[in-house]
Design a protein around this motif. Sequence first.
Motif, mmCIF file in Angstrom:
data_model
loop_
_atom_site.group_PDB
_atom_site.id
_atom_site.type_symbol
_atom_site.label_atom_id
_atom_site.label_comp_id
_atom_site.label_asym_id
_atom_site.label_seq_id
_atom_site.Cartn_x
_atom_site.Cartn_y
_atom_site.Cartn_z
ATOM 1 N N VAL A 27 0.845 -1.202 0.000
ATOM 2 C CA VAL A 27 0.000 0.000 0.000
ATOM 3 C C VAL A 27 0.883 1.256 0.000
ATOM 4 O O VAL A 27 0.616 2.220 -0.721
ATOM 5 C CB VAL A 27 -0.980 0.000 1.207
ATOM 6 N N ARG A 28 1.947 1.212 0.784
ATOM 7 C CA ARG A 28 2.860 2.369 0.835
ATOM 8 C C ARG A 28 3.451 2.629 -0.556
ATOM 9 O O ARG A 28 3.511 3.762 -1.020
ATOM 10 C CB ARG A 28 3.970 2.100 1.860
ATOM 11 N N MET A 29 3.879 1.557 -1.225
ATOM 12 C CA MET A 29 4.466 1.700 -2.571
ATOM 13 C C MET A 29 3.421 2.246 -3.546
ATOM 14 O O MET A 29 3.701 3.116 -4.374
ATOM 15 C CB MET A 29 4.967 0.328 -3.073
ATOM 16 N N GLN A 30 2.189 1.739 -3.431
ATOM 17 C CA GLN A 30 1.118 2.126 -4.378
ATOM 18 C C GLN A 30 0.712 3.584 -4.175
ATOM 19 O O GLN A 30 0.486 4.319 -5.133
ATOM 20 C CB GLN A 30 -0.078 1.185 -4.200
ATOM 21 N N ARG A 31 0.674 4.006 -2.924
ATOM 22 C CA ARG A 31 0.340 5.403 -2.626
ATOM 23 C C ARG A 31 1.399 6.326 -3.222
ATOM 24 O O ARG A 31 1.093 7.354 -3.823
ATOM 25 C CB ARG A 31 0.283 5.556 -1.108
ATOM 26 N N LYS A 32 2.665 5.920 -3.055
ATOM 27 C CA LYS A 32 3.775 6.732 -3.593
ATOM 28 C C LYS A 32 3.657 6.861 -5.109
ATOM 29 O O LYS A 32 3.866 7.928 -5.679
ATOM 30 C CB LYS A 32 5.126 6.070 -3.251
ATOM 31 N N LEU A 33 3.341 5.736 -5.768
ATOM 32 C CA LEU A 33 3.208 5.752 -7.239
ATOM 33 C C LEU A 33 2.121 6.737 -7.669
ATOM 34 O O LEU A 33 2.294 7.511 -8.601
ATOM 35 C CB LEU A 33 2.865 4.355 -7.769
ATOM 36 N N GLY A 34 0.992 6.711 -6.969
ATOM 37 C CA GLY A 34 -0.127 7.596 -7.290
ATOM 38 C C GLY A 34 0.232 9.056 -7.055
ATOM 39 O O GLY A 34 -0.063 9.922 -7.877
ATOM 40 N N GLU A 35 0.908 9.313 -5.933
ATOM 41 C CA GLU A 35 1.283 10.695 -5.612
ATOM 42 C C GLU A 35 2.269 11.233 -6.635
ATOM 43 O O GLU A 35 2.186 12.391 -7.047
ATOM 44 C CB GLU A 35 1.882 10.758 -4.202
ATOM 45 N N LYS A 36 3.194 10.373 -7.059
ATOM 46 C CA LYS A 36 4.202 10.792 -8.038
ATOM 47 C C LYS A 36 3.538 11.098 -9.385
ATOM 48 O O LYS A 36 3.882 12.058 -10.068
ATOM 49 C CB LYS A 36 5.239 9.667 -8.197
ATOM 50 N N ALA A 37 2.556 10.267 -9.740
ATOM 51 C CA ALA A 37 1.907 10.436 -11.046
ATOM 52 C C ALA A 37 1.018 11.689 -11.084
ATOM 53 O O ALA A 37 0.808 12.275 -12.128
ATOM 54 C CB ALA A 37 1.064 9.206 -11.355
ATOM 55 N N LYS A 38 0.507 12.069 -9.940
ATOM 56 C CA LYS A 38 -0.457 13.182 -9.813
ATOM 57 C C LYS A 38 -1.810 12.857 -10.440
ATOM 58 O O LYS A 38 -2.827 12.898 -9.775
ATOM 59 C CB LYS A 38 0.104 14.494 -10.369
ATOM 60 N N ASN A 39 -1.843 12.534 -11.726
ATOM 61 C CA ASN A 39 -3.097 12.114 -12.360
ATOM 62 C C ASN A 39 -3.007 10.615 -12.613
ATOM 63 O O ASN A 39 -2.188 10.181 -13.419
ATOM 64 C CB ASN A 39 -3.310 12.828 -13.689
ATOM 65 N N ALA A 40 -3.829 9.842 -11.917
ATOM 66 C CA ALA A 40 -3.700 8.395 -12.049
ATOM 67 C C ALA A 40 -5.037 7.680 -11.960
ATOM 68 O O ALA A 40 -5.982 8.159 -11.330
ATOM 69 C CB ALA A 40 -2.770 7.859 -10.950
ATOM 70 N N VAL A 41 -5.094 6.524 -12.625
ATOM 71 C CA VAL A 41 -6.216 5.600 -12.465
ATOM 72 C C VAL A 41 -5.645 4.380 -11.760
ATOM 73 O O VAL A 41 -4.758 3.716 -12.294
ATOM 74 C CB VAL A 41 -6.823 5.170 -13.820
ATOM 75 N N LEU A 42 -6.103 4.109 -10.548
ATOM 76 C CA LEU A 42 -5.637 2.933 -9.817
ATOM 77 C C LEU A 42 -6.723 1.877 -9.862
ATOM 78 O O LEU A 42 -7.911 2.184 -9.790
ATOM 79 C CB LEU A 42 -5.364 3.261 -8.340
ATOM 80 N N GLU A 43 -6.273 0.644 -9.918
ATOM 81 C CA GLU A 43 -7.237 -0.445 -10.060
ATOM 82 C C GLU A 43 -6.838 -1.583 -9.126
ATOM 83 O O GLU A 43 -5.650 -1.891 -9.005
ATOM 84 C CB GLU A 43 -7.191 -0.860 -11.529
ATOM 85 N N GLY A 44 -7.825 -2.161 -8.397
ATOM 86 C CA GLY A 44 -7.501 -3.276 -7.499
ATOM 87 C C GLY A 44 -8.659 -3.683 -6.628
ATOM 88 O O GLY A 44 -9.793 -3.844 -7.105
ATOM 89 N N ARG A 45 -8.368 -3.878 -5.318
ATOM 90 C CA ARG A 45 -9.403 -4.301 -4.379
ATOM 91 C C ARG A 45 -9.627 -3.268 -3.279
ATOM 92 O O ARG A 45 -10.685 -3.232 -2.672
ATOM 93 C CB ARG A 45 -9.003 -5.624 -3.694
ATOM 94 N N ASP A 46 -8.584 -2.458 -3.001
ATOM 95 C CA ASP A 46 -8.665 -1.513 -1.875
ATOM 96 C C ASP A 46 -8.189 -0.120 -2.283
ATOM 97 O O ASP A 46 -7.765 0.659 -1.449
ATOM 98 C CB ASP A 46 -7.794 -2.021 -0.715
ATOM 99 N N THR A 47 -8.231 0.184 -3.576
ATOM 100 C CA THR A 47 -7.651 1.458 -4.028
ATOM 101 C C THR A 47 -8.479 2.656 -3.532
ATOM 102 O O THR A 47 -7.928 3.691 -3.207
ATOM 103 C CB THR A 47 -7.478 1.508 -5.567
ATOM 104 N N GLY A 48 -9.805 2.472 -3.440
ATOM 105 C CA GLY A 48 -10.657 3.566 -2.974
ATOM 106 C C GLY A 48 -10.931 3.528 -1.471
ATOM 107 O O GLY A 48 -11.330 4.524 -0.884
ATOM 108 N N THR A 49 -10.727 2.372 -0.852
ATOM 109 C CA THR A 49 -11.016 2.262 0.588
ATOM 110 C C THR A 49 -9.772 2.518 1.437
ATOM 111 O O THR A 49 -9.861 3.112 2.496
ATOM 112 C CB THR A 49 -11.551 0.852 0.933
ATOM 113 N N VAL A 50 -8.597 2.059 0.955
ATOM 114 C CA VAL A 50 -7.391 2.132 1.788
ATOM 115 C C VAL A 50 -6.281 2.988 1.165
ATOM 116 O O VAL A 50 -5.730 3.875 1.819
ATOM 117 C CB VAL A 50 -6.834 0.709 2.068
#
Length: 223
Positions: A109-132
């Motif tokens: 989750v820490r790695m995924q959050r960093k990726l999203g923050e770095k991208a600024k505009n991102a579409v994340l896809e998974g099981r907990d992307t909107g909840t966690v």
Amino acid sequence: MIITIDGPAGSGKSTIAKMIAKELGFTYIDTGAMYRAVALKIKRSGVDPDDPLSVVKVLQSTQIDLIPSENGVKVFLDGEDVSGLIRTEEIGKLASKIARHPQVRKILVRMQRKLGEKAKNAVLEGRDTGTVIFPDADIKFFFTASPEVRAERRFKELKEKGININYSDILKEIKERDLLDETREDSPLRPAEDAVIIDTTGKSLQQVFREVLQIIKERSRLH
Ligand code: DC
């Protein structure tokens, strides 16, 4: 802007997330691919996937990179392109198993959050992307579809790839994976309270794509 799409296996979220990211010029972040990459390493190293400490130990010396490519993303595990190798049902199931360990989730989750923050505009896809991962995401979607329809989609996908597996085995695996993902204690698969639920049963990809894009356009006007 952060857009999240969560949902069970075969709900169509990966395909739509890629299409939306391409359309909007956003970074596509496939969080499941990261669990799958770790699962592949666990399989190769012979470590017991049910032992959280051993899995975490492997994860701590693992480098996972998601590199944008023409049809979505390429997945690199310690520098090796494993994009194709991680797409088997066996690795999917193993990914679901190791995803039950809270310590494993914490690191990813820490790695995924960093990726999203770095991208600024991102579409994340998974099981907990909107909840966690991004509970404050701008727009959240949750895709659903009946297990039979999802199994049918997987069946067609695998058949096109020349993989021989029968429909009832896929249906059984989908139901097993749903159960694992929905009943884990840490971050079980469930829609965020503010997610838009999209039932993709009986809809074509183009229909779902247009529906999602329309909602994004309406919502971003309000922002
Ligand atoms: O989306 P997928 O089928 O590639 O995901 C494989 C497994 O990884 C899934 O069954 C559960 C786990 N996973 C997770 O726990 N959290 C995520 N955000 C993404 C995937």
